[in-house]
Design an enzyme around this catalytic site. Structure first.
Site, PDB file in Angstrom:
ATOM      1  N   ASN A 215       0.850  -1.187   0.000  1.00  0.00           N
ATOM      2  CA  ASN A 215       0.000   0.000   0.000  1.00  0.00           C
ATOM      3  C   ASN A 215       0.888   1.239   0.000  1.00  0.00           C
ATOM      4  OD1 ASN A 215       0.441   0.878   2.934  1.00  0.00           O
ATOM      5  ND2 ASN A 215      -0.270  -1.252   3.190  1.00  0.00           N
ATOM      6  N   LYS A 347     -12.876  -4.435  17.869  1.00  0.00           N
ATOM      7  CA  LYS A 347     -11.520  -4.823  18.241  1.00  0.00           C
ATOM      8  C   LYS A 347     -11.146  -4.395  19.656  1.00  0.00           C
ATOM      9  CE  LYS A 347      -9.884  -5.268  13.555  1.00  0.00           C
ATOM     10  NZ  LYS A 347      -8.751  -5.150  12.608  1.00  0.00           N
TER      11      LYS A 347
END
Length: 399
Positions: A215, A347
């Site tokens: 990325n 999370k």
């Protein structure tokens, strides 16, 4: 930094060859919109002329001759000491260090130090043997017991005397970044005694030795977070994927490439961390098969079989202790808040930074950023466009 206007930075230049680097410091600060004043010792003038600093700062440079002959109604060292928001001394020579450690004031620079109350940033530079002398080390350690003084430390490398070793002055960009931090915090070390663990950069998952899934992350946000924490007194470990920038002094840097390597490094330091900030752009998947040799073009698969990598931040959340804070990042397009809130809950994070990557001057590769800070208590704070270092300080302010 966009909010740096009207900030006042006083720069004291000592007599060393590294004085030429301070020209870049002064020029950069002025271009950032700050008011800059420069004091030169007599020895410093043998390396860089006062006219050079006067030109770069757009203001006359101050010397001992002006000090002793000044006709100002108020003493010059008092005016300069009261004027400054931050005082930088670079290069800090062994001579000036000894004077400061003993409270000696026999020139304009040392008199102004004693007449000021602002944070003082020290950037020492000297020959390795000089830097390692017991008397110099004693003076250095004594000086740093005073909370006003902030240390840049020294780098190692080829010195002007052809010696290879410690004693190089910090680079101008590092000095400028530390000045920005001191202007934000006013010298407060609110992270002193804390261990901060930061991840940064974009991981790479290789198909063969040449090709990988990756990325555009450059790791600049991770670097800014590490610098901000260091400048606020923390001990900092930065686990970073491949980057092109030089790592600053004082940060323990752990280079990695893949998500698996990043996970292993982070888990190694997890237990000692008080704050964990996961700003790295970690891959979600990797090629199922890896070739040790470069695949010729004709052997590249028409469809690439993938498998998930370990969710590092979820693993940290499962292992973290109640005393630890875990902060994540969510780089998004379009609506950035809704998916970030979902990630915050899913999370079990303490906070998350949602930032857009589809807007100008924000996201991957930029020197600036903007974001929304969200935490489990329901805080939702917008961080307007600013430098990534400024954003890092905002994040620590909120935490």
């Amino acid at each position: 930094m966009s909010d740096s206007k009207l900030k006042k930075v006083l720069v004291g230049v000592g007599g060393g060859i590294a004085a030429y680097k301070v020209c870049e410091v002064v020029s950069t600060l002025f271009k950032a919109g700050m008011e800059v004043r420069v004091i030169l010792t007599n020895s410093a003038q043998k390396f860089v002329a006062p006219l050079t600093f006067a030109t770069l700062s757009r203001h006359r440079a101050y010397t001992d001759e002006l000090f002793w002959r000044s006709s100002n109604p108020r003493p010059l060292h008092i005016e300069l000491g009261e004027w400054a928001d931050v005082f930088v001394i670079a290069p800090l020579t062994a001579n000036t260090l000894a004077k400061l450690a003993c409270g000696i004031a026999d020139n304009l620079l040392t008199n102004t130090v004693l007449a000021s109350k602002c944070p003082i940033l020290l950037a020492p530079a000297m020959n390795t043997e000089m830097w390692e002398q017991h008397t110099v080390r004693d003076n250095w350690e004594k000086l740093l017991t005073d909370s006003r003084y902030h240390s840049m430390g020294t780098a190692s490398g080829l010195l002007a005397c052809d010696r290879i070793g410690a004693g190089r002055m910090a680079e101008p960009a590092e000095i400028v970044s530390h000045v920005y931090s001191l202007l934000h915090t006013a010298g407060e070390r609110d992270l002193f005694g804390k261990q901060v663990l930061v991840s940064g950069g974009g991981t790479r998952e290789y198909l063969d030795p040449v090709r990988y899934i990756g990325n555009p992350s450059t790791g600049k946000m991770g670097l800014a977070l590490a610098q901000a924490a260091l400048h606020r007194g923390a001990k900092v470990t930065l686990v970073h994927a491949p980057v092109t920038w030089e790592l600053p002094l004082g940060i323990e840097a752990i280079p990695v490439v893949t998500s698996e390597e990043m996970q292993q490094a982070i888990m190694l330091y997890l237990q000692i961390a008080d704050v964990i900030i996961m700003s790295a752009a970690v891959a979600d998947v990797k090629p199922r098969q890896y070739s040790k040799h470069k695949l010729p073009k004709y052997r590249l698969p028409d469809s690439l079989a993938l498998e998930p990598v370990t969710d590092i931040i979820a693993e940290i959340a499962r292992r973290k202790q109640p005393r630890q804070k875990l902060v994540g990042f969510a780089a998004q397009t379009g609506d950035i808040v809704t998916p970030a809130l979902e990630k915050l809950q899913r999370k079990s994070l303490d906070a998350i930074i949602a930032n857009p990557i589809d807007q100008p001057d924000s996201g991957f590769g930029c020197d600036t950023n903007k974001a929304v800070f969200l935490d489990r208590s329901g805080q939702k704070i917008e961080i307007p466009p600013c430098s990534k270092l400024k954003m890092a300080h905002h994040i620590f302010d909120f935490l």
